[in-house]
Write an enzyme that holds these catalytic residues in place. Structure first.
Site, PDB file in Angstrom:
ATOM      1  N   ASP A 190      35.030  47.361  48.998  1.00 21.49           N
ATOM      2  CA  ASP A 190      34.729  47.217  50.486  1.00 21.49           C
ATOM      3  C   ASP A 190      32.890  47.329  49.828  1.00 21.49           C
ATOM      4  O   ASP A 190      32.067  47.806  48.566  1.00 21.49           O
ATOM      5  CB  ASP A 190      34.722  47.939  50.874  1.00 21.49           C
ATOM      6  CG  ASP A 190      34.385  48.034  52.004  1.00 21.49           C
ATOM      7  OD1 ASP A 190      33.184  47.135  52.652  1.00 21.49           O
ATOM      8  OD2 ASP A 190      34.143  49.056  53.129  1.00 21.49           O
ATOM      9  N   HIS A 219      29.972  38.259  47.736  1.00 22.26           N
ATOM     10  CA  HIS A 219      31.649  37.949  47.901  1.00 22.26           C
ATOM     11  C   HIS A 219      31.569  37.352  46.313  1.00 22.26           C
ATOM     12  O   HIS A 219      32.543  37.676  45.147  1.00 22.26           O
ATOM     13  CB  HIS A 219      32.060  37.101  48.355  1.00 22.26           C
ATOM     14  CG  HIS A 219      31.956  37.771  49.708  1.00 22.26           C
ATOM     15  ND1 HIS A 219      32.314  39.318  50.302  1.00 22.26           N
ATOM     16  CD2 HIS A 219      31.649  37.387  51.275  1.00 22.26           C
ATOM     17  CE1 HIS A 219      32.400  39.621  51.731  1.00 22.26           C
ATOM     18  NE2 HIS A 219      32.038  38.278  52.323  1.00 22.26           N
ATOM     19  N   LEU A 274      50.836  43.983  33.381  1.00 27.91           N
ATOM     20  CA  LEU A 274      50.387  44.199  35.306  1.00 27.91           C
ATOM     21  C   LEU A 274      50.682  43.357  36.022  1.00 27.91           C
ATOM     22  O   LEU A 274      50.599  41.835  36.121  1.00 27.91           O
ATOM     23  CB  LEU A 274      48.604  44.509  35.555  1.00 27.91           C
ATOM     24  CG  LEU A 274      48.561  45.007  36.552  1.00 27.91           C
ATOM     25  CD1 LEU A 274      47.609  46.047  36.592  1.00 27.91           C
ATOM     26  CD2 LEU A 274      46.541  44.071  36.491  1.00 27.91           C
TER      27      LEU A 274
END
Ligand code: IPE
Ligand code: IPE
Ligand code: MG
Length: 248
Positions: A21, A38, A132
């Site tokens: 955020d 962004h 991962l």
């Protein structure tokens, strides 16, 4: 400070979830449009994914777009979807090189076709990787997920695939998007907001929560390492007493 060397590599959380955020506020601070924030956030994603791999995290779930985010101005939503398409396209090769397996949770059918296509390509391309597991939460919200789970449970009961008396906590987990993924031990939220915003409500029942004021575009792997060091200093008691935990 370099936090990586302070990490006990034998006690790294298997699953870390992050609410990324603060992109909009970061852009504002830099006198730029929100979408600039962004795009900068993508650099943080790359660095944090790399860092998570370095310390042996098995699952990393990133909250990238919530169900509620569809209600943002159309221009921002369109730009975010375009950014998603171009980022997934550009990063797929890199993920492969780093042995990362990509997956996604959320109402994926609501994503634009171009986005879904790019996403499915990258998921297929990285599906045999053993490192991962990077899980993107896209068009995701926990209430949507739980509602869906309940509908599917009822359906399976009606079709005699599930016996109501045998339903337990694990059954519920099995009907969530995160089926087969252990609950996150650590949940991180950036940008100073102290809330969950409809993210993994069932799964974080016993997660350790970590909040940082850093805005997502400023977040780097060393910040992730700092959160892991903090996590490792906590005592997880699960309702027991401190003495019981020490005696274990
Ligand atoms: C997080 O940053 C990214 C998404 C929700 C898509 P925000 O866009 O929420 O940034 P702030 O909270 O407005 O600063
Ligand atoms: C949560 O951030 C969703 C994502 C990070 C994708 P928001 O910025 O949308 O959450 P609120 O509106 O502050 O709760
Ligand atoms: Mg926000």
């Amino acid at each position: 400070m370099n936090y990586k060397e302070q990490i006990d590599l034998t006690k790294v959380p298997k699953h870390i979830a992050i609410i990324m955020d603060g992109n909009g506020r970061w852009a504002k601070e830099h006198n730029q449009p929100r979408i600039f924030g962004h795009s900068k956030g993508v650099v943080s994603v790359r660095d944090v994914v790399e860092g998570a791999g370095e310390i042996g995290v098995k699952h990393l779930t990133l909250y990238a777009f919530s169900t509620e985010n569809w209600n943002r101005p159309k221009l921002e939503v369109t730009a975010l979807m375009q950014l998603l398409v171009s980022t997934i396209h550009k990063e797929a090769e890199n993920l492969n090189k780093n042995n990362v397996r990509l997956s996604a949770i959320g109402d994926l059918s609501s994503l634009p076709d171009s986005c879904l296509k790019e996403l499915n390509n990258a998921i297929a391309k990285t599906s045999n990787n053993s490192g991962l597991n990077l899980i993107l939460a896209l068009s995701y919200s926990s209430k949507w997920e739980i509602t869906n789970a309940i509908k599917n449970i009822i359906n399976d009961v009606e079709n005699k695939k599930l016996i109501p008396t045998q339903i337990n906590e694990n059954t519920i987990s099995d009907y969530l998007c995160t089926k087969n993924i252990p609950d996150p031990e650590l949940l991180i939220r950036t940008s100073g907001e102290i809330r969950i915003s409809n993210f993994l409500l069932y799964q974080i029942a016993y997660s350790e929560l970590y909040f940082t004021d850093k805005l997502w575009p400023d977040y780097r792997k060393n910040d992730l390492f700092e959160a892991v060091v903090n996590f490792q200093k906590r005592q997880r008691r699960y309702g027991l007493t401190e003495e019981q935990i020490i005696a274990e």
